[in-house]
Design an enzyme around this catalytic site. Sequence first.
Site, PDB file in Angstrom:
ATOM      1  N   ILE A 199     110.222 -40.779 -61.047  1.00 47.40           N
ATOM      2  CA  ILE A 199     109.700 -40.595 -59.695  1.00 47.40           C
ATOM      3  C   ILE A 199     110.865 -40.763 -58.724  1.00 47.40           C
ATOM      4  CG2 ILE A 199     107.294 -41.214 -60.137  1.00 47.40           C
ATOM      5  CD1 ILE A 199     107.810 -44.005 -59.274  1.00 47.40           C
ATOM      6  N   ASP A 200     110.751 -40.122 -57.574  1.00 48.74           N
ATOM      7  CA  ASP A 200     111.856 -40.108 -56.604  1.00 48.74           C
ATOM      8  C   ASP A 200     112.223 -41.516 -56.134  1.00 48.74           C
ATOM      9  OD1 ASP A 200     111.780 -37.356 -56.762  1.00 48.74           O
ATOM     10  OD2 ASP A 200     110.540 -37.136 -54.964  1.00 48.74           O
ATOM     11  N   LYS A 201     113.444 -41.648 -55.665  1.00 49.67           N
ATOM     12  CA  LYS A 201     113.952 -42.918 -55.161  1.00 49.67           C
ATOM     13  C   LYS A 201     113.010 -43.545 -54.142  1.00 49.67           C
ATOM     14  CE  LYS A 201     117.669 -44.822 -52.286  1.00 49.67           C
ATOM     15  NZ  LYS A 201     118.903 -44.519 -51.524  1.00 49.67           N
ATOM     16  N   ARG A 230     105.881 -33.201 -52.464  1.00 51.67           N
ATOM     17  CA  ARG A 230     106.585 -33.107 -51.189  1.00 51.67           C
ATOM     18  C   ARG A 230     106.795 -31.645 -50.788  1.00 51.67           C
ATOM     19  NH1 ARG A 230     111.763 -36.683 -52.282  1.00 51.67           N
ATOM     20  NH2 ARG A 230     112.053 -36.501 -50.020  1.00 51.67           N
TER      21      ARG A 230
END
Length: 335
Positions: free
Chosen positions: A146-148, A250
């Site tokens: 998962i993204d930062k 996103r």
Amino acid sequence: MSLKKFSFSAEKHQKSIRIDKFLRQYIQNVSRNKIQKAVYSGKILVNQRIIKKKNYKIKPFDFIEAEIYSYSTPIVVVDSEYRNIIAERIPLNIIHEDEDILVINKPAGMVVHPGFGNEKGTLIHGVKYHLKNNKELYRLGLVHRIDKDTSGLLVLAKNEQAQKCLFQQFISKTIKRKYIALVWGNLQKEKGTITGFIGRDPKNRKRMTVLKKDFDRGKYSITHYKVLERFKYLTYVSCNLETGKKHQIRAHFKYLGHPLFNDFTYGGNKIIMKKNISRKHIEILKKCLNILKQQALHAISISFIHPSNRKCHFTCPIPKDWKKLIQECREKFLY
């Protein structure tokens, strides 16, 4: 010479090469002719699908299974990337752990895997320290990321067998992941599905986008969403991923014209439609942007089949700043 079964997982930095060249690297004394015969007879599978062309090119994380006549056993692929990472004592919010898997609630701001500009302090550095006595840990245990600046659940495998089991579930799309998000604007539908080919945005290499042409450059993606609550300028939604492409949620909501709240990369860090908002409400929205320091996206639950063949379902609460933000919206912007 006998018919032998082999299986390999391509590394994340795997260069795009033909499958016959890839297999010759890892199987001793096998000719290209034998590999091509295996292709024609349907004996080579990539991600559980039969390969029909000998010039198929291997991609990162491909899972390859082959039945080939060979005199020898495969060369062992050494996980040098894992060995080179230095363990760091980093606090981890572990939701569940057993002999096969580790489920972690990752905070926003933490990078999952080391890379350029993030050589230290990642989740994987902390995992290596936590599992320092685990001699079986294979390829860092990663099966997804998962993204930062996205918070929430991440499952890791503690051995090779568990990793293959989980990886195959991701390939077959049987792992269920639910996210919650706060997006700008008022979504027209109570629920819906966003689809499209996602690829790198030619105008901004840090962003992904839903391609309007040149579909061969992208990967098909599907996000199902449902409205949870409506606020005056924002919509609170849950999202179920049918595919898991980079920045999928996103990019999808940006494509709809409803970027995620406070998503700097996709333009959600600015107040949308400022002309139609009163000065008082603009100040409240600015306050809301300061409450949450990253995009409003949280991986709230995950369901899968455990390597021991039992059903698993894990959830984690929304972070404190999320709770504060939602409460502010309910008090000031609820319809």
